[in-house]
Design an enzyme around this catalytic site. Structure first.
Site, PDB file in Angstrom:
ATOM      1  N   GLU A 137       0.773  -1.229   0.075  1.00  0.00           N
ATOM      2  CA  GLU A 137      -0.040   0.158  -0.069  1.00  0.00           C
ATOM      3  C   GLU A 137       0.946   1.147  -0.114  1.00  0.00           C
ATOM      4  OE1 GLU A 137      -3.032   1.972   3.127  1.00  0.00           O
ATOM      5  OE2 GLU A 137      -3.006  -0.194   3.137  1.00  0.00           O
ATOM      6  N   GLU A 141      -2.888  10.677   2.806  1.00  0.00           N
ATOM      7  CA  GLU A 141      -3.826  10.781   3.918  1.00  0.00           C
ATOM      8  C   GLU A 141      -4.043  12.170   4.563  1.00  0.00           C
ATOM      9  OE1 GLU A 141      -4.446   6.406   5.765  1.00  0.00           O
ATOM     10  OE2 GLU A 141      -2.763   7.346   6.225  1.00  0.00           O
TER      11      GLU A 141
END
Length: 345
Positions: A137, A141
């Protein structure tokens, strides 16, 4: 002088046996996009994307529902609201993801983040056990408690711990900005509005993943996100995503795309790529022993990049989105006459 040395080296290698070690990943090469990709969010495109319809469990204190992904004014909007459908979660929100997988390259989004303590709005790539893959991943964010900062992070086989907080100099919830990352085998570089702001080198993921965007309230992670106050509705807005397989584009700024005026799902038309000879990693319009030598030096770490400005179009000989020993094996077979075309052609 270098060319003479490389040619001699190649001939020596070509007449000797070479052990090729290859560890496959589970993503089918047919599902990995290795050409330029762009999606402008004027409408839902069921050919390219899907909206999640399930919960992720902790620390996501919501269930994903397709109803929470909407489109208006040239934007894709993720909506966080209360859930009264008996899902077991107090809130429902949206997650929008590609159906295809993407490998090394530069990824970009134009978005406006959510501002509220306890929530996250994001842009990331992900694959994991649900795809029969390791958990790899790469994250961008925005923590709603302070949207003047952005958090970068990545995981390889489920191992993270690479968090980096970058102070933006503006509030990401007030307007649209571009954010991106360039993913390479030995580093990840992050960009804000076309400017590189951070590069990480440790424990870099290697498995192609889907491009995803989501908005969610946290539970059990108050020390990270702050305690969510239950405020609804909340939204995060996205204008477009782009993928460049050969890395960060040479343009100094990212143009703002023109939204499609009609709500008819269609596959975006890629920008026509320049003519690139598959296998020509030294960019001399030929595939020969010199390319073989450069590939060998790349695989053993003597060089970090190929001379060609289009390494993936030239070097990904089997079309699986990676530059590895399997491509090297195909190049060897081509040069020794065992094959006359590469699988990627």
């Amino acid at each position: 002088m270098l060319k003479k040395y490389l040619k001699k080296l190649c001939m020596a290698i070509l007449v000797t046996s070479l052990a090729i070690v290859y560890t496959p990943f589970q993503v089918s090469a047919a599902d990995v996009v290795n050409t330029y990709f762009e999606a402008n969010f004027s409408n839902f495109n069921s050919n390219l994307f899907e909206s999640a319809n399930w919960p992720n469990g902790n620390p996501f204190n919501c269930v994903w529902r397709p109803s929470q992904v909407t489109f208006a004014n040239g934007s894709m909007i993720l909506n966080l609201t209360r859930d009264d459908t008996g899902s077991g979660y107090p809130y429902k929100s949206g997650e929008y993801r590609t159906k295809s997988f993407f490998g090394y390259g530069y990824y970009e989004v134009r978005m406006k983040a959510t501002k509220n303590v306890g929530v996250v709005s994001s842009f990331f790539t992900y694959t994991g056990p649900s795809d029969n893959n390791p958990w790899d991943e790469i994250d961008i964010e925005f923590l709603g408690k302070d949207t003047t900062m952005v958090q970068f992070n990545w995981y390889k086989n489920g191992v993270g711990g690479n968090e980096y907080y970058h102070r933006l100099g503006f509030d990401a919830s007030q307007d649209f900005h571009t954010y991106g990352f360039e993913w390479r085998p030995n580093y990840i570089s992050y960009y804000v509005d076309g400017v590189k702001v951070y590069t990480g080198y440790r424990n870099i993921p290697s498995t192609p993943g889907k491009i995803m965007m989501n908005l969610w309230p946290g539970t059990g992670v108050d020390e990270w996100l702050g305690r969510y106050d239950g405020r609804v509705p909340l939204t995060a807005e996205y204008k477009y995503i782009k993928y460049y397989p050969d890395g960060f584009p040479t343009a100094t700024s990212t143009p703002t795309p023109t939204p499609t005026p009609t709500p008819i799902p269609q596959t975006p038309t890629p920008t026509p790529p320049p003519q690139v000879v598959v296998g020509d990693v030294n960019y001399d319009n030929r595939v020969d022993s010199l390319d073989f030598a450069y590939y060998r030096m790349y695989l053993v770490g003597k060089i970090k990049d190929f001379p060609t400005p289009y390494p993936y179009r030239a070097g990904d000989l089997n079309g699986d989105g990676r530059l590895d020993s399997l491509d090297f094996a195909y190049l060897r077979m081509y040069l020794t006459g065992k094959i006359h075309r590469f699988p990627a052609e």
